[in-house]
Design an enzyme around this catalytic site. Structure first.
Site, PDB file in Angstrom:
ATOM      1  N   ASP A  41      34.909  92.211  15.326  1.00 20.99           N
ATOM      2  CA  ASP A  41      35.368  91.787  13.999  1.00 20.99           C
ATOM      3  C   ASP A  41      36.851  91.399  13.983  1.00 20.99           C
ATOM      4  O   ASP A  41      37.329  90.829  13.007  1.00 20.99           O
ATOM      5  CB  ASP A  41      35.219  92.973  13.041  1.00 20.99           C
ATOM      6  N   GLN A  55      29.979  98.219   9.952  1.00 22.82           N
ATOM      7  CA  GLN A  55      29.705  97.430   8.752  1.00 22.82           C
ATOM      8  C   GLN A  55      30.448  98.036   7.555  1.00 22.82           C
ATOM      9  O   GLN A  55      30.428  99.249   7.361  1.00 22.82           O
ATOM     10  CB  GLN A  55      28.178  97.437   8.508  1.00 22.82           C
ATOM     11  N   LYS A 113      21.984  89.662  10.997  1.00 21.22           N
ATOM     12  CA  LYS A 113      22.698  89.597  12.280  1.00 21.22           C
ATOM     13  C   LYS A 113      21.748  89.871  13.431  1.00 21.22           C
ATOM     14  O   LYS A 113      21.814  89.205  14.459  1.00 21.22           O
ATOM     15  CB  LYS A 113      23.827  90.637  12.306  1.00 21.22           C
TER      16      LYS A 113
HETATM   17  N1  GUN Z   1      30.855  93.528   5.421  1.00 21.04           N
HETATM   18  C1  GUN Z   1      30.773  92.274   4.924  1.00 21.04           C
HETATM   19  N2  GUN Z   1      31.322  91.398   5.772  1.00 21.04           N
HETATM   20  C2  GUN Z   1      31.770  92.104   6.830  1.00 21.04           C
HETATM   21  C3  GUN Z   1      32.428  91.750   8.047  1.00 21.04           C
HETATM   22  O1  GUN Z   1      32.731  90.596   8.333  1.00 21.04           O
HETATM   23  N3  GUN Z   1      32.722  92.780   8.875  1.00 21.04           N
HETATM   24  C4  GUN Z   1      32.424  94.063   8.588  1.00 21.04           C
HETATM   25  N4  GUN Z   1      32.747  94.995   9.467  1.00 21.04           N
HETATM   26  N5  GUN Z   1      31.805  94.430   7.477  1.00 21.04           N
HETATM   27  C5  GUN Z   1      31.483  93.447   6.611  1.00 21.04           C
END
Ligand code: GUN
Length: 284
Positions: A119, A96, A52
């Site tokens: 998210d 995360q 990211k």
């Molecule tokens: N862990 C794996 N995919 C995601 C996601 O899309 N959002 C979050 N917060 N954690 C993740």
């Protein structure tokens, strides 16, 4: 032969457009700023966070990573979220997942300001999604919808079958597909006779996280198959779909890697920009 839905190329195309939008914001003195809180040392999470950050930097978004030890108390995580909520230069916050067991994930997610919830996992943003009054869309689900649209797939009246009931993918994707008038079924690993449902699917999405879950006998001729799975088998990255045997039956199919994965990161960045614009009163 299934047409390959090239998520990587589509994500790159979107990223070029996004870069231009970021340049415009910067020309107005606005620096899109996004914070990721990662608690503990889950190796997959560390890879996601790094990916990211690279993507954010390549489109001109500032991404700050708060890497916290796995013993971090929930109180301290909540205090950090409060601080970021109150900081006007921060436009987006995500925690995360997965988080260590002593952390109450719902309590932590609820603490994020819905205006900064990249998210789309806060209760009010989930509610808005199901009310067809979206504020922000969970990135993977949004990316899949955009990919289908890009390849000219109309969902109206189609049978959409989703394997996987997660808050991150299965449920929001069901909401978005329902909104397009698909007839949506959500299956999961406790569903009896998965194939009874999957064989009816015009669009079959697997987001269960199990390699070789979807085999050719489960797929209708001409179905569109979307593979959200990320599984490591003998050092290789594979999806949930037994690609080699399913691909000849499908009319369209996403590969792993290069399908849904790149869309997730790209569309997360798009949510950051959406929230940045809103925070600055800029209409879309
Ligand atoms: N862990 C794996 N995919 C995601 C996601 O899309 N959002 C979050 N917060 N954690 C993740």
């Amino acid at each position: 032969m299934g047409k390959i839905l090239d998520g990587k190329a589509f994500a790159n195309l979107r990223a070029e457009k996004l870069k231009k939008q970021v340049e415009k914001l910067k020309a107005q003195g606005i620096e899109p700023y996004f914070c990721v809180i990662n608690i503990g040392d889950n190796s997959a999470s560390k890879v996601y966070v790094r990916t990211k950050k690279r993507r954010a930097e390549s489109v001109g978004i500032i991404q700050k990573i708060y890497q916290l030890p796995k013993t971090e108390s929930e109180e301290d995580v909540l205090a950090l979220i409060d601080k970021l909520n109150a900081d006007p230069k921060v436009h987006g916050i995500m925690v995360q997942l997965p988080a260590p067991e002593h952390i109450n994930v719902n309590r932590v997610l609820e603490r994020i300001s819905p205006e900064k919830d990249v998210d789309g996992l806060t209760p009010s943003n989930i509610g808005r999604l199901w009310q067809e009054n979206h504020f922000v869309e969970p990135a993977t689900a949004d990316g899949i919808m955009a990919l289908l649209d890009h390849y000219g797939v109309d969902l109206e009246g189609k049978n959409a079958v989703i394997i996987g009931r997660s808050n991150i993918v299965g449920k929001p994707l069901a909401a978005l597909m329902l909104e397009k008038n698909a007839t949506v079924s959500i299956l999961h690993l406790a569903t009896k006779n998965l194939s009874e449902y999957t064989k009816m699917a015009d669009i079959l999405v697997s987001a269960a996280g199990q390699a070789n879950l979807v085999t050719k006998d489960m797929v209708k001729d001409g179905a569109i198959v979307i593979d959200v799975g990320i599984n490591h088998v003998n050092g290789h990255l594979v999806g949930d779909v037994a690609f080699d045997e399913v691909e000849p039956k499908a009319s369209m199919i996403t590969p792993v890697p290069g399908g849904v994965g790149p869309l997730t990161v790209e569309f997360l960045m798009e949510q950051v920009i959406k929230l940045t614009r809103r925070a600055n009163g800029i209409r879309e």
